[in-house]
Design an enzyme around this catalytic site. Structure first.
Site, mmCIF file in Angstrom:
data_model
loop_
_atom_site.group_PDB
_atom_site.id
_atom_site.type_symbol
_atom_site.label_atom_id
_atom_site.label_comp_id
_atom_site.label_asym_id
_atom_site.label_seq_id
_atom_site.Cartn_x
_atom_site.Cartn_y
_atom_site.Cartn_z
ATOM 1 C CE1 TYR A 1 30.756 0.525 -15.953
ATOM 2 C CE2 TYR A 1 30.574 -0.262 -18.209
ATOM 3 C CZ TYR A 1 30.504 0.765 -17.287
ATOM 4 O OH TYR A 1 30.166 2.032 -17.704
ATOM 5 C CB SER B 1 27.022 6.080 -24.525
ATOM 6 O OG SER B 1 27.819 6.615 -23.503
ATOM 7 C CD GLN C 1 24.598 9.632 -22.680
ATOM 8 O OE1 GLN C 1 25.404 8.788 -23.071
ATOM 9 N NE2 GLN C 1 24.857 10.435 -21.658
ATOM 10 C CE1 TYR D 1 25.745 10.209 -18.302
ATOM 11 C CE2 TYR D 1 27.432 9.119 -19.594
ATOM 12 C CZ TYR D 1 26.349 9.059 -18.753
ATOM 13 O OH TYR D 1 25.867 7.849 -18.347
ATOM 14 C CB THR E 1 22.324 10.959 -19.427
ATOM 15 O OG1 THR E 1 21.856 10.212 -20.559
ATOM 16 C CG2 THR E 1 22.222 10.087 -18.182
ATOM 17 N NE ARG F 1 27.260 2.436 -11.643
ATOM 18 C CZ ARG F 1 27.440 3.249 -12.662
ATOM 19 N NH1 ARG F 1 28.324 2.958 -13.594
ATOM 20 N NH2 ARG F 1 26.729 4.347 -12.765
ATOM 21 C CG HIS G 1 22.378 5.505 -15.237
ATOM 22 N ND1 HIS G 1 22.411 6.682 -15.945
ATOM 23 C CD2 HIS G 1 23.499 4.832 -15.605
ATOM 24 C CE1 HIS G 1 23.512 6.721 -16.682
ATOM 25 N NE2 HIS G 1 24.183 5.601 -16.509
ATOM 26 N NE ARG H 1 25.405 0.972 -15.243
ATOM 27 C CZ ARG H 1 26.231 -0.059 -15.356
ATOM 28 N NH1 ARG H 1 25.800 -1.265 -15.064
ATOM 29 N NH2 ARG H 1 27.470 0.105 -15.759
#
Ligand SMILES: Cc1cc2nc3c(=O)[nH]c(=O)nc-3n(C[C@H](O)[C@H](O)[C@H](O)COP(=O)(O)O)c2cc1C
Length: 385
Positions: A24, A106, A127, A129, A155, A164, A275, A278
């Site tokens: 990951y 995050s 951060q 989202y 972000t 992924r 990123h 990613r």
């Protein structure tokens, strides 16, 4: 094993973490071409050697986000640090603070920004989202405002998630509870397991009052990914700008046009980022687009960069090309998994030493001198000398 550099840290993390977590962290989206380009394009840059020019120990302090940092890099937002190491967010933030640099938490974290602010005295960033739950966005902002956050990072490159493929193969991120195969892979890493379980089953602290996101980190992670706001636009950035009085950083810019829009929208800084390879596979490496973005947006605007930073020389190259500072991602996430706070401190120390030696061999006495020398000390392999 003896850990000499960040690549060694990565190998040590491979032996310490269950495969699904290592993959990951390590993996990129689809064919991983952008992931590879981030590294390759650093290797295609060469630095100017100057001799008999400086006997000083280089001064690595520099300013970004209007804050003087002891180092030209900080720890960027990496999701779920608390799953790679118990209380991972706190340990990483402590190591950053001890080194005189910042840490960015995050949205996707085990620890909340409030509890982190209580546990750590250093410079904290948060951060965000944008989630489709506006109430929760407001709650996260209120918590960040209360927690003496230096800058808010928004972000913007994740409204849909790149596939992924390693995660798909490992059954990770679609699962809401560990499958037998996942449990078996966890059992094979007893040191990791014991460290994590002594703190009980991990759960996302910021979602304590939100049972609709499920219970336990795995289910909450899956819910959060589903709840990313796909419709987020520059209007939302304007909303956030009016809502957040502190410094605002837009992370995930790769084009000149978007850099200009971010500046127009009132951002104080941007992070040129894909990123870590990613998201959009086929996107250019960050270091290849950095100079054009800086030319376009103006040198009086803070532009940071991340992606593929594994060496002190990478940081020197990024700063020579105009970055005001650099963010680490995987470099410190692996170190955290390997050695907790001491591991992150070791990774920071490795990079600090590499930068100091690189500057000395370039005849430069400080990061600020490097900034002044700029692109005159770096060129593409085979480019004009
Ligand atoms: C495991 C992992 C999780 C990440 N989670 C986030 C995140 O929650 N928010 C975010 O803005 N960026 C996230 N990123 C991206 C990093 O902030 C950064 O852009 C990227 O890691 C830089 O590339 P590098 O790891 O090659 O240095 C994540 C990256 C990794 C590797």
């Amino acid at each position: 094993m003896t850990i000499v550099n960040i690549d060694d840290m990565r190998e040590a993390a491979r032996s310490r973490l269950p495969k699904l977590f290592f993959d990951y962290i390590d993996g990129g989206s689809f064919g991983e071409t952008t992931l590879a380009a981030n590294r390759r394009d650093f290797d295609d840059l060469v630095l100017e050697q100057r001799v008999l020019a400086s006997g000083r120990i280089p001064d690595l302090a520099t300013t970004f986000f209007g804050i003087r940092h002891d180092l030209p890099f900080m720890l960027g937002p990496v999701g779920f640090l608390g799953l790679y190491r118990g209380r991972g967010e706190m340990l990483a933030a402590r190591a950053a603070a001890a080194a005189g640099t910042g840490f960015c938490l995050s949205t996707f974290s085990i620890a909340s920004i409030g509890s982190l602010a209580q546990a750590v005295t250093g410079e904290l960033h948060f951060q965000l989202y944008m989630l489709d739950d506006r109430g929760l966005n407001e709650e996260l902002l209120a918590a960040a405002a209360e927690a003496r956050v230096a800058t808010l990072f928004l972000t913007v490159d994740c409204t849909v998630t790149g596939i992924r493929e390693r995660d798909v193969r490992n059954g990770f991120r679609s699962a809401t509870r560990p499958t037998p195969a996942m449990l078996a892979s966890m059992m094979m890493r007893p040191a990791w397991l014991v460290d994590l379980l002594r703190l009980g089953l991990p759960a996302v602290e910021a979602l304590e009052k939100h049972p609709e996101f499920g219970r336990g980190a795995l289910e909450q992670a899956a819910s959060l990914s589903r709840r990313m706001d796909r419709t987020v636009s520059w209007d939302d950035v304007a909303w956030l700008r009016s809502r957040w009085p502190g410094k605002l950083v837009i992370k995930g810019i790769l084009s000149r046009a978007d850099a200009a829009l971010a500046r127009q929208a009132g951002a104080d800084a941007i992070v040129v980022s894909n990123h870590g390879g990613r998201q959009l596979d086929g996107a250019p490496s960050t270091i290849s687009v950095l100079p054009g973005i800086i030319d376009h947006v103006g040198r009086d605007f803070d532009v940071l960069v991340d992606g593929g930073i594994r060496r002190g020389a990478d940081i020197v190259k990024a700063i020579a090309l105009g970055a005001s500072g650099v963010l680490l991602g995987r470099a410190y996430a692996f170190a955290l998994a390997v050695g907790g706070e001491a591991g992150v401190a070791q990774a920071i120390d490795i990079l600090r030493t590499e930068i100091a030696i690189t500057l000395a061999l370039m005849g430069l006495g400080s990061i600020d001198e490097l900034k002044a020398a700029g692109s005159s000390v770096v060129r593409r392999v085979g480019g004009p000398t």
